[in-house]
Design a protein around this motif. Structure first.
Motif, short mmCIF file in Angstrom:
data_model
loop_
_atom_site.label_atom_id
_atom_site.label_comp_id
_atom_site.label_asym_id
_atom_site.label_seq_id
_atom_site.Cartn_x
_atom_site.Cartn_y
_atom_site.Cartn_z
N LYS A 125 -15.03 11.27 -51.52
CA LYS A 125 -14.06 12.23 -50.97
C LYS A 125 -12.93 11.54 -50.21
N SER A 126 -13.25 10.42 -49.57
CA SER A 126 -12.26 9.76 -48.72
C SER A 126 -11.27 8.88 -49.48
N VAL A 127 -11.53 8.64 -50.77
CA VAL A 127 -10.65 7.77 -51.55
C VAL A 127 -10.13 8.54 -52.76
N PRO A 128 -8.80 8.76 -52.82
CA PRO A 128 -8.26 9.49 -53.97
C PRO A 128 -8.33 8.65 -55.24
N ASP A 129 -8.32 9.33 -56.37
CA ASP A 129 -8.20 8.62 -57.64
C ASP A 129 -7.12 9.30 -58.46
N HIS A 130 -6.50 8.51 -59.33
CA HIS A 130 -5.43 9.00 -60.19
C HIS A 130 -5.58 8.38 -61.56
N TRP A 131 -4.84 8.92 -62.52
CA TRP A 131 -4.85 8.41 -63.89
C TRP A 131 -3.49 7.80 -64.22
N ILE A 132 -3.54 6.69 -64.93
CA ILE A 132 -2.32 6.09 -65.46
C ILE A 132 -2.52 5.82 -66.95
N SER A 133 -1.42 5.81 -67.66
CA SER A 133 -1.42 5.37 -69.05
C SER A 133 -0.83 3.97 -69.05
N LEU A 134 -1.54 3.04 -69.67
CA LEU A 134 -1.12 1.63 -69.68
C LEU A 134 -1.15 1.13 -71.11
N THR A 135 -0.02 0.63 -71.60
CA THR A 135 0.05 0.07 -72.95
C THR A 135 0.35 -1.41 -72.84
N ILE A 136 -0.54 -2.22 -73.43
CA ILE A 136 -0.38 -3.67 -73.42
C ILE A 136 -0.27 -4.18 -74.84
N ARG A 137 0.22 -5.41 -74.99
CA ARG A 137 0.41 -6.01 -76.31
C ARG A 137 -0.26 -7.37 -76.42
N GLU A 138 -1.28 -7.56 -75.63
CA GLU A 138 -2.09 -8.77 -75.72
C GLU A 138 -3.52 -8.34 -75.45
N GLY A 139 -4.45 -9.23 -75.49
CA GLY A 139 -5.84 -8.82 -75.34
C GLY A 139 -6.69 -9.82 -74.60
N ARG A 140 -6.31 -10.14 -73.40
CA ARG A 140 -7.11 -11.07 -72.60
C ARG A 140 -8.41 -10.40 -72.15
N ASN A 141 -9.37 -11.21 -71.79
CA ASN A 141 -10.66 -10.71 -71.35
C ASN A 141 -10.49 -9.80 -70.12
N ARG A 142 -10.96 -8.56 -70.25
CA ARG A 142 -10.92 -7.57 -69.17
C ARG A 142 -9.53 -7.43 -68.56
N GLN A 143 -8.51 -7.53 -69.39
CA GLN A 143 -7.12 -7.59 -68.93
C GLN A 143 -6.69 -6.36 -68.15
N VAL A 144 -6.95 -5.17 -68.66
CA VAL A 144 -6.49 -3.96 -67.98
C VAL A 144 -7.12 -3.86 -66.60
N ARG A 145 -8.41 -4.10 -66.51
CA ARG A 145 -9.09 -4.05 -65.21
C ARG A 145 -8.51 -5.07 -64.24
N ARG A 146 -8.24 -6.27 -64.74
CA ARG A 146 -7.69 -7.31 -63.86
C ARG A 146 -6.26 -6.97 -63.45
N MET A 147 -5.47 -6.38 -64.35
CA MET A 147 -4.10 -6.01 -64.01
C MET A 147 -4.06 -4.93 -62.94
N THR A 148 -4.87 -3.88 -63.11
CA THR A 148 -4.83 -2.80 -62.12
C THR A 148 -5.36 -3.29 -60.77
N ALA A 149 -6.38 -4.13 -60.78
CA ALA A 149 -6.90 -4.68 -59.52
C ALA A 149 -5.84 -5.53 -58.83
N ALA A 150 -5.08 -6.30 -59.60
CA ALA A 150 -4.06 -7.20 -59.04
C ALA A 150 -2.95 -6.43 -58.32
N VAL A 151 -2.73 -5.17 -58.71
CA VAL A 151 -1.69 -4.36 -58.04
C VAL A 151 -2.32 -3.37 -57.06
N GLY A 152 -3.59 -3.59 -56.70
CA GLY A 152 -4.24 -2.78 -55.67
C GLY A 152 -4.81 -1.46 -56.14
N LEU A 153 -5.06 -1.34 -57.46
CA LEU A 153 -5.59 -0.09 -58.02
C LEU A 153 -6.83 -0.39 -58.87
N PRO A 154 -7.99 -0.58 -58.24
CA PRO A 154 -9.19 -0.89 -59.03
C PRO A 154 -9.49 0.19 -60.06
#
Length: 180
Positions: A125-154
């Motif tokens: 309840k204390s932490v909001p969540d939201h949805w984003i659409s993310l389109t990438i053109r490469e395929g690194r290991n766990r890339q989307v998860r690492r990208m969102t974490a790097a910008v403060g959005l686990p």
């Protein structure tokens, strides 16, 4: 030539056999009974959504090889509220431990109408969540998860919705169809 669009459920490995642990984990063989096809790329066990399988080696390479930069669109439930600065960072490329990512397409979206996940995503309840659409053109290991974490959005939930022109539209988890 066969091309199969499969909606990989959460917890299923993107391979036909599991040789990784003592405990058997679900694999593609529990869902797909088409001989001679192989995944064109991977989708992590804790991710859901579109996985393409084919019996055509050239098509498999064109889909999976980062040189071809085939766009892959993910619906990503993130912890926190995306600010424009975080989205801009995703759009410009994010510095990860293995280098700078290519620029992505990123936008906030309304919560998509998806199937319930089993197990459900943890809710706080204390932490909001939201949805984003993310389109990438490469395929690194766990890339989307690492990208969102790097910008403060686990990432809480990750669903691959589209690869190139192929989409998950109309497929329930565990279902597949042969492409036209």
């Amino acid at each position: 030539m066969s091309l199969i669009l499969f909606n990989k459920p959460y917890g299923v490995l993107s391979q036909f056999t599991d040789s990784g642990t003592q405990t058997a984990r679900p694999t593609l063989s529990a869902y797909i009974d088409v001989p001679g096809v192989y995944p064109a790329g991977r989708l992590d066990r804790d991710s859901e959504g579109l996985l393409l399988l084919t019996d055509d080696g050239r098509l498999q390479a064109r889909i999976a090889d980062p040189r071809f930069k085939m766009p892959k669109t993910y619906l990503v439930q993130v912890e926190g509220a995306p600010q424009e600065a975080a989205l801009r960072q995703l759009r410009q490329g994010v510095r990860l431990n293995d280098g700078l990512t290519l620029p992505a397409e990123a936008e906030c979206i309304d919560p998509p109408e998806l199937w319930p996940r089993d197990p459900p995503v943890r809710f706080r309840k204390s932490v909001p969540d939201h949805w984003i659409s993310l389109t990438i053109r490469e395929g690194r290991n766990r890339q989307v998860r690492r990208m969102t974490a790097a910008v403060g959005l686990p990432t809480l939930r990750l669903v691959r919705w589209r690869i190139g022109d192929w989409t998950l539209e109309g497929l329930a988890p565990g279902e597949y169809r042969i492409a036209d």
